[in-house]
Design a protein around this motif. Structure first.
Motif, PDB file in Angstrom:
ATOM      1  N   SER A  36      -2.259  -2.809  -8.510  1.00  0.00           N
ATOM      2  CA  SER A  36      -2.366  -2.000  -7.279  1.00  0.00           C
ATOM      3  C   SER A  36      -3.549  -2.463  -6.444  1.00  0.00           C
ATOM      4  N   CYS A  37      -4.734  -1.924  -6.665  1.00  0.00           N
ATOM      5  CA  CYS A  37      -5.876  -2.172  -5.776  1.00  0.00           C
ATOM      6  C   CYS A  37      -6.295  -3.640  -5.742  1.00  0.00           C
ATOM      7  N   HIS A  38      -6.499  -4.250  -6.894  1.00  0.00           N
ATOM      8  CA  HIS A  38      -7.019  -5.617  -6.908  1.00  0.00           C
ATOM      9  C   HIS A  38      -5.955  -6.627  -6.500  1.00  0.00           C
ATOM     10  N   GLY A  39      -4.710  -6.347  -6.844  1.00  0.00           N
ATOM     11  CA  GLY A  39      -3.642  -7.195  -6.333  1.00  0.00           C
ATOM     12  C   GLY A  39      -3.550  -7.099  -4.820  1.00  0.00           C
ATOM     13  N   MET A  40      -3.719  -5.874  -4.300  1.00  0.00           N
ATOM     14  CA  MET A  40      -3.738  -5.667  -2.858  1.00  0.00           C
ATOM     15  C   MET A  40      -4.911  -6.396  -2.211  1.00  0.00           C
ATOM     16  N   MET A  41      -6.052  -6.491  -2.933  1.00  0.00           N
ATOM     17  CA  MET A  41      -7.217  -7.159  -2.373  1.00  0.00           C
ATOM     18  C   MET A  41      -7.008  -8.669  -2.274  1.00  0.00           C
ATOM     19  N   ILE A  42      -6.227  -9.240  -3.190  1.00  0.00           N
ATOM     20  CA  ILE A  42      -5.882 -10.661  -3.067  1.00  0.00           C
ATOM     21  C   ILE A  42      -5.093 -10.886  -1.782  1.00  0.00           C
ATOM     22  N   ALA A  43      -4.111 -10.017  -1.527  1.00  0.00           N
ATOM     23  CA  ALA A  43      -3.333 -10.120  -0.293  1.00  0.00           C
ATOM     24  C   ALA A  43      -4.208  -9.896   0.935  1.00  0.00           C
ATOM     25  N   THR A  44      -5.213  -9.022   0.824  1.00  0.00           N
ATOM     26  CA  THR A  44      -6.137  -8.790   1.939  1.00  0.00           C
ATOM     27  C   THR A  44      -6.952 -10.047   2.233  1.00  0.00           C
ATOM     28  N   GLY A  45      -7.471 -10.684   1.182  1.00  0.00           N
ATOM     29  CA  GLY A  45      -8.213 -11.925   1.376  1.00  0.00           C
ATOM     30  C   GLY A  45      -7.353 -12.992   2.030  1.00  0.00           C
ATOM     31  N   TYR A  46      -6.101 -13.077   1.628  1.00  0.00           N
ATOM     32  CA  TYR A  46      -5.163 -14.026   2.216  1.00  0.00           C
ATOM     33  C   TYR A  46      -4.964 -13.721   3.701  1.00  0.00           C
ATOM     34  N   ALA A  47      -4.751 -12.425   4.033  1.00  0.00           N
ATOM     35  CA  ALA A  47      -4.494 -12.027   5.415  1.00  0.00           C
ATOM     36  C   ALA A  47      -5.704 -12.291   6.311  1.00  0.00           C
ATOM     37  N   VAL A  48      -6.901 -12.000   5.810  1.00  0.00           N
ATOM     38  CA  VAL A  48      -8.116 -12.217   6.599  1.00  0.00           C
ATOM     39  C   VAL A  48      -8.343 -13.714   6.812  1.00  0.00           C
ATOM     40  N   SER A  49      -8.149 -14.500   5.778  1.00  0.00           N
ATOM     41  CA  SER A  49      -8.307 -15.947   5.904  1.00  0.00           C
ATOM     42  C   SER A  49      -7.320 -16.524   6.910  1.00  0.00           C
ATOM     43  N   GLN A  50      -6.092 -16.015   6.880  1.00  0.00           N
ATOM     44  CA  GLN A  50      -5.068 -16.478   7.825  1.00  0.00           C
ATOM     45  C   GLN A  50      -5.451 -16.112   9.253  1.00  0.00           C
ATOM     46  N   ALA A  51      -5.982 -14.918   9.442  1.00  0.00           N
ATOM     47  CA  ALA A  51      -6.380 -14.497  10.790  1.00  0.00           C
ATOM     48  C   ALA A  51      -7.524 -15.353  11.329  1.00  0.00           C
ATOM     49  N   ILE A  88       0.830  -1.208   0.000  1.00  0.00           N
ATOM     50  CA  ILE A  88       0.000   0.000   0.000  1.00  0.00           C
ATOM     51  C   ILE A  88       0.865   1.258   0.000  1.00  0.00           C
ATOM     52  N   PHE A  89       1.976   1.231   0.732  1.00  0.00           N
ATOM     53  CA  PHE A  89       2.875   2.379   0.736  1.00  0.00           C
ATOM     54  C   PHE A  89       3.380   2.702  -0.675  1.00  0.00           C
ATOM     55  N   TRP A  90       3.621   1.671  -1.461  1.00  0.00           N
ATOM     56  CA  TRP A  90       4.196   1.877  -2.785  1.00  0.00           C
ATOM     57  C   TRP A  90       3.150   2.051  -3.879  1.00  0.00           C
ATOM     58  N   MET A  91       1.866   1.949  -3.546  1.00  0.00           N
ATOM     59  CA  MET A  91       0.816   2.076  -4.562  1.00  0.00           C
ATOM     60  C   MET A  91       0.845   3.417  -5.293  1.00  0.00           C
ATOM     61  N   PRO A  92       0.981   4.565  -4.613  1.00  0.00           N
ATOM     62  CA  PRO A  92       1.002   5.832  -5.355  1.00  0.00           C
ATOM     63  C   PRO A  92       2.132   5.897  -6.380  1.00  0.00           C
ATOM     64  N   GLY A  93       3.320   5.442  -5.989  1.00  0.00           N
ATOM     65  CA  GLY A  93       4.434   5.462  -6.924  1.00  0.00           C
ATOM     66  C   GLY A  93       4.232   4.498  -8.069  1.00  0.00           C
ATOM     67  N   LEU A  94       3.667   3.323  -7.778  1.00  0.00           N
ATOM     68  CA  LEU A  94       3.403   2.337  -8.817  1.00  0.00           C
ATOM     69  C   LEU A  94       2.377   2.872  -9.815  1.00  0.00           C
ATOM     70  N   GLN A  95       1.340   3.517  -9.309  1.00  0.00           N
ATOM     71  CA  GLN A  95       0.321   4.077 -10.195  1.00  0.00           C
ATOM     72  C   GLN A  95       0.903   5.186 -11.065  1.00  0.00           C
ATOM     73  N   ALA A  96       1.726   6.063 -10.467  1.00  0.00           N
ATOM     74  CA  ALA A  96       2.337   7.150 -11.234  1.00  0.00           C
ATOM     75  C   ALA A  96       3.173   6.598 -12.386  1.00  0.00           C
ATOM     76  N   TRP A  97       3.832   5.479 -12.155  1.00  0.00           N
ATOM     77  CA  TRP A  97       4.645   4.864 -13.202  1.00  0.00           C
ATOM     78  C   TRP A  97       3.770   4.268 -14.299  1.00  0.00           C
ATOM     79  N   ILE A  98       2.681   3.572 -13.934  1.00  0.00           N
ATOM     80  CA  ILE A  98       1.807   2.949 -14.930  1.00  0.00           C
ATOM     81  C   ILE A  98       1.068   4.004 -15.746  1.00  0.00           C
ATOM     82  N   PHE A  99       0.718   5.134 -15.101  1.00  0.00           N
ATOM     83  CA  PHE A  99      -0.024   6.178 -15.797  1.00  0.00           C
ATOM     84  C   PHE A  99       0.731   6.700 -17.020  1.00  0.00           C
ATOM     85  N   LYS A 100       2.049   6.595 -17.011  1.00  0.00           N
ATOM     86  CA  LYS A 100       2.849   7.093 -18.131  1.00  0.00           C
ATOM     87  C   LYS A 100       2.496   6.383 -19.437  1.00  0.00           C
ATOM     88  N   TYR A 101       1.888   5.212 -19.320  1.00  0.00           N
ATOM     89  CA  TYR A 101       1.570   4.418 -20.504  1.00  0.00           C
ATOM     90  C   TYR A 101       0.072   4.418 -20.804  1.00  0.00           C
TER      91      TYR A 101
END
Length: 591
Positions: A143-158, A113-126
């Motif tokens: 960014s968002c949907h990839g992060m949501m996969i990790a969120t589902g993983y984290a919630v399931s683990q908890a 999540i910390f790196w999402m703004p920078g990642l988006q700025a880079w993708i926007f160039k294209y």
């Protein structure tokens, strides 16, 4: 000696010890139970905050895409994809729950999540090459949907601490929680976007900036992590520094100058920008062509050619609008009615401000004018950068204001201008039969109205809106183009005809005619001298057949707007392509 059962009396100290041991064993068993208060606190303390923060991040992510792709292209299938990716992450963890059991993904989720703004700025160039369909999809999964996969993983683990599969069975232990959590995600995500984020933005400008909010959410996810590998902070620190010092989308002082340095190569300058309740609003100026525009997300609200010394030498007297449609709306003053209305006695209502071309013109003629505008930043920038006189704009929702005013019947208007456009589409709620009927109730008996609608004459939606306007004003209307019909002689297969239409209507029966304008009507504008009077050769007939898929007489009713979602998505995508020919891709991508 009497025979029978013998009873042995234990010492009191021994009985007390056994009782304490039993209580301790019971307490220990309760603490080790998957549904003990301690376990529930541990599980809920991780799963619920992580899922809630992810739900908050979702509409913020859509905000970051809107300036580059537009709000509607960014929202296509977004909720469905969000729920699907959460499900993928949840099931992924279920399949791997016996592998790396002690490994917590939450710190890495925060890092992402910390790196999402920078990642988006880079993708926007294209974005120009990716387009308005594949661009949001690729950006979302990186960014968002990839992060949501990790969120589902984290919630399931908890949730593994509750041992739901052993309690409910293998199928129910997976299906029940994932359905409940997916539903929670959808409900909270919608609430965050519609209510919580707008309210949060009123507290501070910091909470109105999506880039800042992304960094804040990354920090919050770090705090709720059960494991805190502090070395992750050293990896997240560069992301925060990049956002603060180098990301052009971060609304800080140095970043503003950085952005202007970048777009100066394309002969553009950013004058001002802000996040507001309708999206990202900014004012830009072309350095080589000398014109100024106001944008909202990925569309233009209007603009002006600036009065330079060179243009003054060529006979210019005022700034000239870059779009003729705004001047053509002013022709409501030229409509011939009996008795005529003197400007000093007239009352005007304008629905939709833009840069304020039409209301400013009405006020210049001495007409008492009230303008309804939803976005306070649009009003502020129209006043600051486009010379709109202050004190004539009401910041309000036009639907509720018009409905209430129609019921109260406290004031009538001689002229009403209806000019609304956002996100590449017309907001259909302002073209329903009920809204137009309420608007008509605000007209004086001799009152007239001018409406601007942008659409494709070959589509059912455009014909439905025209039917609705025709019905709301009892057919006392005429339609005009804002430009000549396109030449399709060399493109016989093309049936598309996307254009701005000016619809002029009377409140009472009578002909739709216009008086000849005088030099006073032009307000010193050469452009008005050419465009103010609607041209008879540009007149369009109202729909009279079912060729476009809408029966004659069918109207748009309140509540039917959702039925036309697909058509509006197609219109927004087409508008995106048009806008990329108006401003350089770099200007759109860097906000």
């Amino acid at each position: 000696m009497a025979k029978g059962r013998q009873t042995v009396q234990l010492p009191a100290s021994q009985r007390k010890h056994d009782k304490n041991s039993a209580q301790a064993a019971t307490q220990q068993a309760m603490e080790n139970s998957p549904f003990s208060p301690k376990t529930i606190r541990q599980v809920v303390g991780v799963a619920l905050p992580v899922l809630t923060l992810a739900a908050l991040l979702s509409p913020i992510y859509q905000q970051t895409l809107a300036p580059v792709y537009g709000a509607i292209p960014a929202s296509i299938n977004h909720t469905e994809t969000l729920m699907a990716t959460f499900l993928i992450g949840y099931v992924w963890r279920v399949l791997l729950q016996k592998v790396h059991t002690e490994f917590s993904i939450v710190p890495y989720l925060a890092f992402w999540i910390f790196w999402m703004p920078g990642l988006q700025a880079w993708i926007f160039k294209y974005s120009n090459g990716l387009g308005p369909i594949f661009g949001p999809i690729l950006t979302g999964f990186m960014s968002c949907h990839g992060m949501m996969i990790a969120t589902g993983y984290a919630v399931s683990q908890a949730l593994e601490g509750l041992e739901l599969q052993s309690q409910l069975g293998d199928v129910a232990g997976i299906a029940i929680p994932v359905v409940v959590l997916d539903l929670y995600l959808k409900v909270v995500e919608q609430a965050m976007g519609s209510a919580f984020l707008p309210w949060l933005g009123t507290l501070s400008d910091h909470f109105a900036s999506p880039v800042k909010l992304q960094l804040m959410i990354g920090s919050c996810v770090t705090l709720v992590s059960p494991e805190k590998p502090y070395w992750m902070f050293s990896l997240a620190l560069p992301a925060a520094l990049y956002g603060l010092l180098a990301n052009p989308h971060y609304d800080g002082g140095r970043n503003f100058d950085l952005l202007n340095t970048e777009i100066a190569a394309y002969n553009w300058t950013l004058l001002d920008r802000a996040w507001s309740n309708t999206g990202y609003v900014s004012v830009l100026e072309s350095n080589d062509l000398n014109y100024r525009v106001m944008r909202c997300d990925h569309s233009l609200l209007g603009g002006e050619w600036l009065l330079t010394s060179e243009r003054r030498a060529n006979g210019w007297m005022v700034n000239e609008p870059i779009h003729s449609v705004f001047e053509m709306l002013e022709a409501v003053r030229l409509m011939e009615i009996d008795p005529p209305i003197r400007d000093s006695d007239a009352e005007a209502l304008v629905v939709g401000l833009g840069i304020g071309t039409a209301p400013r013109s009405l006020m210049a003629h001495g007409i008492n004018t009230t303008t309804l505008e939803l976005d306070p930043m649009v009003s502020e920038y129209a006043t600051k950068y486009f010379a709109l006189p202050p004190g004539h704009t009401v910041i309000t929702d036009a639907v509720s204001w018009v409905s209430q005013s129609s019921k109260e019947q406290s004031k009538k208007y001689d002229y009403i201008l209806h000019d609304v456009f956002t996100g590449g589409v017309e907001p259909l709620l302002l073209f329903t039969n009920s809204f137009l009927s309420d608007l008509r109730n605000l007209l004086t008996p001799n009152g007239v109205v001018g409406l601007n609608y942008a659409g494709d004459l070959s589509t059912p939606l455009t014909n439905l809106v025209l039917n609705t306007i025709h019905g709301a004003f009892d057919g006392q209307c005429k339609i005009f183009r804002d430009a000549p019909p396109k030449d399709t002689a060399n493109d016989a297969e093309s049936k598309e005809d996307f254009l701005n239409m000016l619809i002029f209507c009377r409140n009472t029966p009578g002909p739709i005619t216009f008086r000849q304008p005088t030099s006073k009507d032009f307000l010193g504008s050469k452009s008005r001298a050419h465009y103010l009077l609607p041209k008879t050769e540009w007149e369009i007939s109202f729909p009279t057949s079912e060729d476009a898929g809408v029966p004659t007489g069918q109207v748009l009713q309140a509540g039917d707007e959702g039925k036309w979602k697909k058509e509006q998505e197609e219109s927004a995508i087409r508008h995106w392509k048009i806008m990329r020919t108006v401003l350089p891709a770099k200007v759109w991508e860097m906000w």
